[in-house]
Write a protein that holds these residues in place. Structure first.
Motif, PDB file in Angstrom:
ATOM      1  N   ASN A  22       0.828  -1.211   0.000  1.00 41.27           N
ATOM      2  CA  ASN A  22       0.000   0.000   0.000  1.00 41.27           C
ATOM      3  C   ASN A  22       0.862   1.259   0.000  1.00 41.27           C
ATOM      4  O   ASN A  22       0.559   2.250  -0.697  1.00 41.27           O
ATOM      5  CB  ASN A  22      -0.930   0.002   1.215  1.00 41.27           C
ATOM      6  N   GLN A  23       1.937   1.237   0.776  1.00 37.29           N
ATOM      7  CA  GLN A  23       2.842   2.393   0.775  1.00 37.29           C
ATOM      8  C   GLN A  23       3.497   2.572  -0.597  1.00 37.29           C
ATOM      9  O   GLN A  23       3.649   3.696  -1.088  1.00 37.29           O
ATOM     10  CB  GLN A  23       3.918   2.215   1.845  1.00 37.29           C
ATOM     11  N   LEU A  26       1.008   4.149  -2.818  1.00 39.45           N
ATOM     12  CA  LEU A  26       0.774   5.558  -2.468  1.00 39.45           C
ATOM     13  C   LEU A  26       1.887   6.448  -3.008  1.00 39.45           C
ATOM     14  O   LEU A  26       1.633   7.570  -3.451  1.00 39.45           O
ATOM     15  CB  LEU A  26       0.668   5.694  -0.945  1.00 39.45           C
ATOM     16  N   PRO A 108      -2.536   7.960   6.865  1.00 40.59           N
ATOM     17  CA  PRO A 108      -2.884   8.422   5.510  1.00 40.59           C
ATOM     18  C   PRO A 108      -4.094   9.338   5.551  1.00 40.59           C
ATOM     19  O   PRO A 108      -4.851   9.378   6.529  1.00 40.59           O
ATOM     20  CB  PRO A 108      -3.175   7.116   4.758  1.00 40.59           C
TER      21      PRO A 108
END
Length: 583
Positions: A22-23, A26, A108
């Motif tokens: 996910n990072q 992003l 986030p």
């Protein structure tokens, strides 16, 4: 273990690997069709973000994703001396031992939605609402609760028998399953628990977690992270008694308040209840299960996910909260342990800040110097343009004056030709009179005029004799004066006429009357394009002395009707003097 679905493929990853993915998404915002290759890229780099991101931004990251198999090698025998006695939380580098600490990350922007789903894709709504799946999800929890209940009953039987009147212990509050949308702010909870005049309230940071995170990360300050349970519920069974006791008897203790005040410049206190969505999301990140929980966070060197160790916001210590002395001692020990590093980091930051300010001042001074030079250059160019424009205007005005004087002389020269072509005398002697004119320098002109001649024409005839500088009325003398005037105008730099190479002095003086008249007409047509009659101007007056009579410059009065002049008159030429000539 989370399952990430993509087309007809399934990827089994751990929670930490899912967070890394996910990072990575992003930061890079890679398209969905690159998901399988991105997962291979992360696996090739053992899920370390820094080398994976470096490889991704190189541009050719899709090449050589399939790593060749590593050849098998015989196991290295381990002797007793080589066997590590205990696991160490440090990584040995050239600079020394760098601790491996839990990393703290900012929330986030979409953290409220992010903690509701697992993986990159949302679950299929039809599949998620299937009754069988709902039963499968609840079955382990039901079995776990039944088992815990049975164990609790057995323990109560073993410890106290069936007597339920014994002392009731305080239960430990767990982190709520979901945040409460109607939670109260921490300021209101502290006012209700400690009173409005509590000294603890002003010490609590009112900023959000991300804002407090940025301040502590950029300023190398400590963050005292405190996660509380429900301390203000109206229902007694929902109140977290341990959190209330921790706030009232430990945090609000005068000695603790003195410690917080003493370190207020380098320590920010972030305290919220787990009922708020922000604290609940952070607690999920820290894997907090029970409340209250207290962590000390700081920006220090951390070898986690890094080979050499870089400064990161990390969990420095999990503080003890069993008693006031334990809490204060654990806080002091943790801060004393990392204070040297934090002081050095702050000093280096101040030096960098000072150097940045000096560089900014130098850049600003350089920009101001460039601005001044640019202004001077613009002023110089403006002055040059103004001087050039003034010079061009002066040249233009000078040229206009030269053209005006040239046209004026040519008009008078053309008018002088009438002295040659117009006879002075008429056949009727009774229709003519004789007029005498005297100039201030003693010259005398005697000329006969017709009675129908206007006073304005008399002025013009006198002006022509003065212009040619001759007082003779003979045609040969007037023609000679015309030739001399043409030569003078040719050699006059202030006049523009007769500058052609054809008008040599010898040629002009040897030309016949018709050629001279044609020269004058050609030059006049060249310099005077106006079809209107030229308005002549004279710079003198004709005055009859006895009795004194000023002859008017009038085209409507004939000389016969002027008794002061007709048939015989004597007049003086008096030049007009303008104000500019006087000056």
């Amino acid at each position: 273990m989370p399952i990430i679905q993509h087309a007809d493929q399934e990827f089994h990853v751990s929670h930490e690997e899912e967070e890394k993915l996910n990072q990575f998404q992003l930061i890079t915002a890679f398209p969905d069709e690159d998901l399988p290759q991105v997962i291979k890229l992360l696996r090739n780099h053992t899920w370390q973000l820094e080398p994976a991101l470096s490889r991704y931004f190189d541009g050719n990251w899709r090449e050589n994703l399939e790593q060749p198999p590593v050849p098998a090698r015989p196991p290295t025998p381990i002797t007793r001396e080589d066997t590590p006695r205990s696991a160490t939380p440090f990584v040995v580098t050239q600079s020394g031992l760098v601790p491996r600490l839990p990393i703290v990350k900012k929330l986030p922007i979409d953290y409220k939605e992010r903690f509701q789903y697992i993986g990159l894709n949302k679950r299929n709504e039809e599949f998620s609402t299937h009754p069988a799946l709902f039963v499968l999800l609840l079955l382990p929890r039901i079995i776990l609760k039944l088992g815990m209940g049975i164990l609790a009953v057995l323990w109560s039987i073993i410890s106290f028998g069936f007597n339920t009147e014994g002392a009731k212990e305080d239960k430990v509050s767990r982190l709520p399953a979901m945040p409460d949308e109607k939670y109260s702010e921490i300021e209101d909870d502290l006012d209700a628990l400690l009173g409005e005049n509590s000294e603890l309230g002003p010490l609590i940071s009112k900023d959000s977690f991300n804002q407090t995170f940025d301040k502590c990360e950029g300023g190398f300050k400590y963050m005292l992270f405190i996660c509380l349970g429900n301390i203000s519920s109206e229902e007694a069974e929902k109140v977290d008694v341990n959190s209330q006791r921790f706030v009232k008897h430990i945090l609000n203790d005068p000695s603790t308040l003195d410690i917080l005040k003493e370190n207020s410049d380098n320590l920010l206190v972030y305290m919220r209840t787990a009922q708020s969505s922000e604290m609940w999301s952070i607690a999920k990140q820290f894997k907090i299960k029970y409340t209250p929980e207290c962590l000390l966070i700081g920006n220090v060197l951390n070898s986690a996910d890094s080979m050499g160790g870089i400064t990161r916001m990390s969990v420095l210590a999990r503080l003890k909260m069993g008693s006031l002395r334990k809490f204060q001692n654990s806080l002091k020990v943790a801060m004393d342990k990392f204070n040297p590093e934090m002081v050095v980091n702050r000093s280096e930051q101040e030096e960098l800040k000072l150097a940045r300010q000096i560089k900014q001042m130098q850049d600003q001074a350089f920009e101001e110097s460039l601005k001044k030079d640019r202004i001077k250059e613009e002023e110089r160019q403006r002055a040059e343009e103004e001087a050039r424009a003034a010079e061009e205007l002066a040249l233009k005005k000078e040229h206009e004056i030269a053209v005006y004087k040239t046209v004026e002389d040519l008009q008078w020269l053309h008018l002088c030709t009438k002295l040659i072509v117009s006879p002075e005398e008429t056949q009727d002697s009774n229709a003519r009179g004789s007029l005498q004119f005297r100039t201030p320098d003693g010259k005398r002109l005697i000329r006969k005029f017709s009675g129908d001649c206007t006073l304005k024409e008399i002025y013009h005839i006198v002006k022509c004799h003065l212009f040619l500088d001759t007082m003779s009325s003979k045609q040969e003398d007037i023609l000679k004066s015309l030739k001399l005037k043409i030569s003078a105008m040719k050699n006059d730099d202030e006049k523009l006429s007769f500058k052609s190479g054809d008008y040599t002095d010898e040629k002009v003086m040897d030309s016949a009357q018709e050629i001279v008249l044609q020269m004058i007409d050609d030059e006049l047509c060249k310099w005077y394009k106006n079809e209107e009659d030229y308005e002549f101007d004279v710079d003198f007056e004709l005055v009859s002395p006895f009795p004194r009579y000023r002859v008017p410059y009038d085209d409507s009065i004939v000389v016969r009707n002027t008794p002061q002049l007709w048939p015989n008159g004597s007049m003086l030429v008096e030049y007009l003097v303008s104000d500019s000539d006087d000056e």
